[in-house]
Design an enzyme around this catalytic site. Structure first.
Site, PDB file in Angstrom:
ATOM      1  N   GLU A   1       1.363  -0.784   0.058  1.00  0.00           N
ATOM      2  CA  GLU A   1      -0.476   0.083  -0.008  1.00  0.00           C
ATOM      3  C   GLU A   1       0.859   1.039  -0.487  1.00  0.00           C
ATOM      4  O   GLU A   1       0.561   2.447  -0.575  1.00  0.00           O
ATOM      5  CB  GLU A   1      -0.912  -0.052   0.848  1.00  0.00           C
ATOM      6  CG  GLU A   1      -1.976  -0.741   1.297  1.00  0.00           C
ATOM      7  CD  GLU A   1      -1.860  -2.405   1.225  1.00  0.00           C
ATOM      8  OE1 GLU A   1      -1.248  -2.291   2.248  1.00  0.00           O
ATOM      9  OE2 GLU A   1      -2.858  -3.153   1.515  1.00  0.00           O
TER      10      GLU A   1
ATOM     11  N   HIS B   1     -11.653  -3.888   8.889  1.00  0.00           N
ATOM     12  CA  HIS B   1     -12.042  -4.130   7.689  1.00  0.00           C
ATOM     13  C   HIS B   1     -13.517  -3.494   7.365  1.00  0.00           C
ATOM     14  O   HIS B   1     -14.030  -3.696   6.757  1.00  0.00           O
ATOM     15  CB  HIS B   1     -12.465  -5.801   6.744  1.00  0.00           C
ATOM     16  CG  HIS B   1     -10.974  -6.459   6.853  1.00  0.00           C
ATOM     17  ND1 HIS B   1     -10.454  -7.294   7.379  1.00  0.00           N
ATOM     18  CD2 HIS B   1     -10.542  -6.808   5.197  1.00  0.00           C
ATOM     19  CE1 HIS B   1      -9.186  -7.264   7.051  1.00  0.00           C
ATOM     20  NE2 HIS B   1      -9.321  -7.422   6.015  1.00  0.00           N
TER      21      HIS B   1
END
Lengths: 329, 324
Positions: free
Chosen positions: A61, A130
């Site tokens: 990321e 999440h």
């Protein structure tokens, strides 16, 4: 001409149109290619545009944000995807210390035109890592723009607007909106960033809501209409830079305001909206205290019922708005 | 030309010697001006590292990009920036490269392909992959060289960037200036491998270690890496071993190293080394060297005057440049 599309389809159509129109636009991120994205948003784009313009990346990321920044700096128009907004924590340095500030630090001599798309929100049973809604972290950073569409038509127009924008834009999608359907105009159109929308007119109370909470506020408004309470729903669409005038005008009219978002209340976007109303001419028109309804200050729980209770639901919004209207005059 | 100087012509060598001397003069001036209170903030001087900055940039074309570090004045000059606009930036003046908004740690000259110094260790490393991808997708005949230090090679983002550039075959030159210390932490204490370039193997890319105080050696290795990248051969990790003569920044008491160690590296001065070799080869006379130094002195004096006489930014413009 318009037809019904889901929010996910509208986003896909926007990416497709932008890529067809501008060679500089490309899409990249984890599993956006053959897999079609973790939520299926980018399905079919790999087949249409090939592996050069629809790129799968390793699980990296930091460098995803770095690639967006470096490519934007040198003539491309990247669309990056961070698979879950939670994972943006791993991109923070490049987004906050590089992309956001480069133009200013370099005396205005460069631009960093990229869009970073990312799905946020709870409601999928995916628990605390999440399900985050972290938009307000980015609202706090000068140089970034933050967009949170609440309908399929807005998602398409705002995404195309964000791709055309010469700045780094964090484009926050909501997982529970992906399957929501709505009328979406055909063809290429952009909605301007930093333009708040009044989604429903009403004279009794203003509800300022973002993303999924706009849909829930509209449902609550329909319920309350049956009770004779007319709710005005304002959707900022772009959280930063914020178009505050429609919010202030609405509160001047109704004298009551409820701010609703999914992210945790403390340090959330609602505090900013409350403060701007308190500082504005609308303050003198308030007939009741400014109220916020937001996510509880807890990590998102796994248990279905606990997860539901963490985030404002339609009934919560209706109850809070009803209370506000019946409160002191 | 003999192997001694690769394919560098005498003219070009004199130019590179001039650049190295200009970098040293710039750094020495910066330090003096700071002591005089004319420059504020902090600074990271690259005295002793001129060979790697100039040798690396000499192998690049004007159209190639660089990304630089907090110790980046030398990179900026080596890529072709003007000392006067750099000094004006250091003074925080409107005529500076970043209109006084960036200062030492964000010095950039976009016109010469310098996309900027960086205040974050390894900050430019992930971006370099993006610049490399941009070059590749636009089918440009360019490369990007990203400078970073030995300290940056221990950042997680370093790993992500090298891996991505390798799998996508990007035209990126990862140029590590190993000056032996990440602030006070020596590379010997911070890494189990002896050569930072050995890490290249972990990404499936070429890696090479070179004497960073030997300008010609640095030039040769960088040129080879640039040629490989232009030919589609992908990225290279170059480790240039060098040394910073000064402390990390203004506050460094240098408790972590000995005077003898510093002296040892000063004896390997990259500037004296090239000058001596050129004189021995008959490419430069003592008088000629004096001429180069005189030119540098005049340039620096003019740069400082320019900076002193430049206007401060107008406070009314404080909000400019946040958004395009």
């Amino acid at each position: 001409m318009s037809r019904e599309l889901t929010y996910a389809e509208a986003i896909r159509e926007a990416i497709d149109l932008a890529m067809a129109r501008d060679e500089r636009v490309f899409l990249f991120g984890e599993d956006v290619g053959v897999y079609g994205g973790a939520f299926g948003v980018t399905e079919g784009l790999y087949q249409k545009y090939g592996p050069e313009r629809v790129r799968d990346t390793p699980i990296s990321e930091a460098v995803i944000a770095g690639v967006a920044t470096g490519a934007a700096l040198t003539g491309m128009r990247p669309i990056a995807e961070i698979q879950f907004m939670d994972f943006i924590t791993l991109s923070m340095e490049q987004l906050v210390l590089q992309a956001a500030k480069l133009r200013f630090m370099l005396g205005g001599k460069v631009a960093v035109p990229f869009v970073l798309r990312t799905p946020a929100g709870a409601g999928t049973g995916a628990a605390a890592q999440h399900s985050e809604s972290l938009e307000n972290w980015f609202v706090h950073v000068p140089g970034l723009k933050v967009v949170m569409p609440s309908t399929p038509a807005d998602a398409k127009g705002l995404l195309l607007g964000a791709i055309e924008d010469p700045n780094p834009v964090i484009f926050v999608e909501h997982k529970l909106l992906y399957r929501v359907k709505g009328e979406v105009p055909e063809g290429y159109y952009t909605l301007p960033l930093s333009r708040s929308q009044v989604k429903r007119r009403g004279r009794d109370v203003t509800v300022v809501a973002t993303s999924l909470m706009v849909q829930r506020a509209l449902e609550a408004a329909a319920q309350l209409a049956a009770e004779g309470i007319e709710v005005e729903v304002v959707d900022p669409c772009t959280l930063k830079p914020l178009d505050s005038d429609p919010i202030v005008r609405s509160v001047v009219k109704t004298g009551r305001v409820l701010i609703v978002h999914e992210a945790c209340k403390t340090g959330g976007f609602g505090g900013e909206v409350a403060a701007l109303i308190a500082e504005s001419e609308a303050f003198d028109f308030l007939d009741a205290p400014i109220r916020r309804l937001a996510g509880l200050d807890i990590p998102v729980p796994y248990n279905r019922e606990l997860e539901r209770r963490m985030v404002p639901q339609v009934d919560d919004i209706a109850a809070a708005a009803r209370r506000l209207v019946r409160e002191a005059c | 030309m003999s192997e001694l100087f690769a394919d560098l012509t005498p003219e070009r060598l004199r130019e590179l010697l001039h650049q190295m001397l200009l970098i040293r003069a710039f750094e020495e001036s910066a330090e003096q001006l700071y002591l005089q209170g004319l420059i504020h903030g902090t600074m990271h001087l690259s005295i002793g590292q001129e060979g790697s900055a100039v040798g690396a940039c000499a192998a690049l074309r004007p159209t190639d990009y660089i990304l630089s570090t907090h110790r980046g004045h030398g990179h900026c000059i080596a890529k072709g920036a003007r000392a006067d606009q750099m000094m004006a930036e250091f003074f925080g003046k409107e005529s500076g490269y970043c209109r006084g908004r960036g200062g030492s740690m964000h010095m950039a000259d976009v016109e010469t392909g310098n996309l900027g110094a960086n205040g974050i260790v390894a900050g430019g490393v992930p971006m370099a992959a993006g610049v490399g991808l941009s070059i590749q997708m636009q089918r440009q005949d360019r490369v990007v060289l990203v400078f970073f230090g030995d300290g940056a090679s221990n950042e997680g983002a370093f790993h992500e960037s090298l891996n991505l550039a390798a799998i996508w075959n990007l035209p990126v030159l990862y140029f590590c200036e190993n000056n032996q210390y990440a602030m006070s932490m020596s590379i010997a204490r911070a890494s189990k491998v002896d050569r930072i370039s050995d890490r290249a193997a972990g990404y499936g890319m070429a890696g090479v270690t070179v004497d960073g105080n030997d300008l010609v050696a640095v030039y040769r290795e960088t040129q080879a890496a640039a040629e490989r990248a232009r030919g589609g051969g992908g990225p290279t990790l170059i480790e240039a071993r060098t040394y910073r003569w000064k402390g990390h920044s203004k506050s460094d008491k240098q408790r972590y190293r000995t005077k003898e160690e510093v002296k040892e590296w000063q004896d390997r001065d990259p500037i004296a080394r090239l000058a001596r070799r050129m004189i021995e080869a008959g490419l430069l006379s003592e008088a000629g060297l004096g001429d180069v130094q005189a030119r540098v002195d005049a340039e620096m004096a003019a740069a400082i005057e320019f900076a002193k006489n430049s206007a401060e930014p107008d406070p009314a413009t404080i909000l400019e440049g946040v958004y395009a």
